[in-house]
Design a protein around this motif. Structure first.
Motif, mmCIF file in Angstrom:
data_model
loop_
_atom_site.group_PDB
_atom_site.id
_atom_site.type_symbol
_atom_site.label_atom_id
_atom_site.label_comp_id
_atom_site.label_asym_id
_atom_site.label_seq_id
_atom_site.Cartn_x
_atom_site.Cartn_y
_atom_site.Cartn_z
ATOM 1 N N ILE A 94 -33.805 -25.546 17.572
ATOM 2 C CA ILE A 94 -34.331 -24.544 18.364
ATOM 3 C C ILE A 94 -33.682 -24.483 19.615
ATOM 4 O O ILE A 94 -33.875 -23.692 20.506
ATOM 5 C CB ILE A 94 -35.811 -24.121 18.236
ATOM 6 C CG1 ILE A 94 -36.552 -25.230 18.804
ATOM 7 C CG2 ILE A 94 -36.010 -23.832 16.844
ATOM 8 C CD1 ILE A 94 -37.978 -24.837 19.126
ATOM 9 N N ALA A 95 -33.032 -25.682 20.028
ATOM 10 C CA ALA A 95 -32.546 -25.695 21.480
ATOM 11 C C ALA A 95 -31.527 -24.703 21.599
ATOM 12 O O ALA A 95 -30.721 -24.204 20.804
ATOM 13 C CB ALA A 95 -31.571 -26.942 21.460
ATOM 14 N N GLY A 96 -31.662 -23.786 22.818
ATOM 15 C CA GLY A 96 -31.090 -22.816 23.347
ATOM 16 C C GLY A 96 -31.421 -21.547 22.437
ATOM 17 O O GLY A 96 -30.653 -20.471 23.102
ATOM 18 N N LYS A 97 -32.239 -21.458 21.851
ATOM 19 C CA LYS A 97 -32.676 -20.232 21.217
ATOM 20 C C LYS A 97 -33.959 -19.650 21.874
ATOM 21 O O LYS A 97 -34.849 -20.299 22.150
ATOM 22 C CB LYS A 97 -33.090 -20.595 19.679
ATOM 23 C CG LYS A 97 -31.614 -21.028 18.949
ATOM 24 C CD LYS A 97 -32.086 -20.948 17.449
ATOM 25 C CE LYS A 97 -30.693 -21.394 16.698
ATOM 26 N NZ LYS A 97 -29.324 -20.714 16.806
ATOM 27 N N ARG A 98 -34.191 -18.327 21.492
ATOM 28 C CA ARG A 98 -35.391 -17.680 22.106
ATOM 29 C C ARG A 98 -36.123 -17.726 20.822
ATOM 30 O O ARG A 98 -35.933 -17.567 19.801
ATOM 31 C CB ARG A 98 -35.203 -16.190 22.298
ATOM 32 C CG ARG A 98 -36.378 -15.544 22.831
ATOM 33 C CD ARG A 98 -36.324 -13.784 22.593
ATOM 34 N NE ARG A 98 -35.228 -13.400 23.759
ATOM 35 C CZ ARG A 98 -34.312 -12.928 23.926
ATOM 36 N NH1 ARG A 98 -33.836 -12.323 22.684
ATOM 37 N NH2 ARG A 98 -33.700 -12.549 24.778
#
Length: 179
Positions: free
Chosen positions: A95-99
């Protein structure tokens, strides 16, 4: 082994039709602040019913979010929190970089939501939003408070719509009190 005392009969507090209206309203409020790359992350197990309904309602609002889950527990089979969170399963995808929009059934002590936010931030999410179907009153400030709340629940032991008593009654279509 003798069974424990049977639970009292559930009293309906919020019927299915009102639950559906609350979920639709939440979707209308959330849709403008997310996009299709947003990861809707349900807190298992209780939040599953709400997350399924909300993600479908978001789709009707034109938002087709990604989906993931965290499996956390603080209650076990008791009616009160044990005061600690067990993590049974982490996110399944990066989920890195995701909302990330964390979804849970009820905001009570705030421990599960706080732990989910911590885990999500440590995993590198670019933004963390939180949404709970129900928020119970609490005598002390809880951090973090949810970004989106569907229903201000009474301070009663709730079952149905994913909320359980010793693993049972989750499938009731209404939210009921069991006290």
């Amino acid at each position: 082994m003798a069974d424990q005392d049977p639970a009292p009969a559930p009293t309906v507090l919020l019927p299915q039709s009102e639950i559906e209206a609350i979920v639709a309203d939440l979707a209308r409020r959330i849709a403008p602040v997310i996009d299709d790359e947003t990861v809707a992350a349900v807190l298992l197990t209780g939040g599953l019913w709400f997350a399924a309904d909300l993600t479908r309602a978001l789709s009707r609002e034109g938002r087709n979010v990604r989906f993931d889950a965290l499996w956390l527990a603080s209650y076990g089979d008791e009616k009160t929190s044990r005061g600690k969170i067990d993590v049974y399963a982490p996110y399944q995808r990066p989920i890195a970089g995701k909302r990330v929009l964390i979804l849970d059934d009820v905001f009570d002590t705030g421990l599960s939501l706080a732990e989910a936010v911590r885990i999500t931030r440590e995993a590198g999410a670019s933004e963390v939003l939180t949404c709970v179907f129900a928020r119970k009153p609490w005598p002390e400030a809880r951090a973090p408070e949810p970004d989106f709340v569907g229903w201000e629940a009474p301070n009663r032991f709730l079952v149905g719509y994913g909320l359980d008593h010793r693993g049972g009654l989750r499938g009731l279509p209404d939210i009921c009190a069991l006290d």
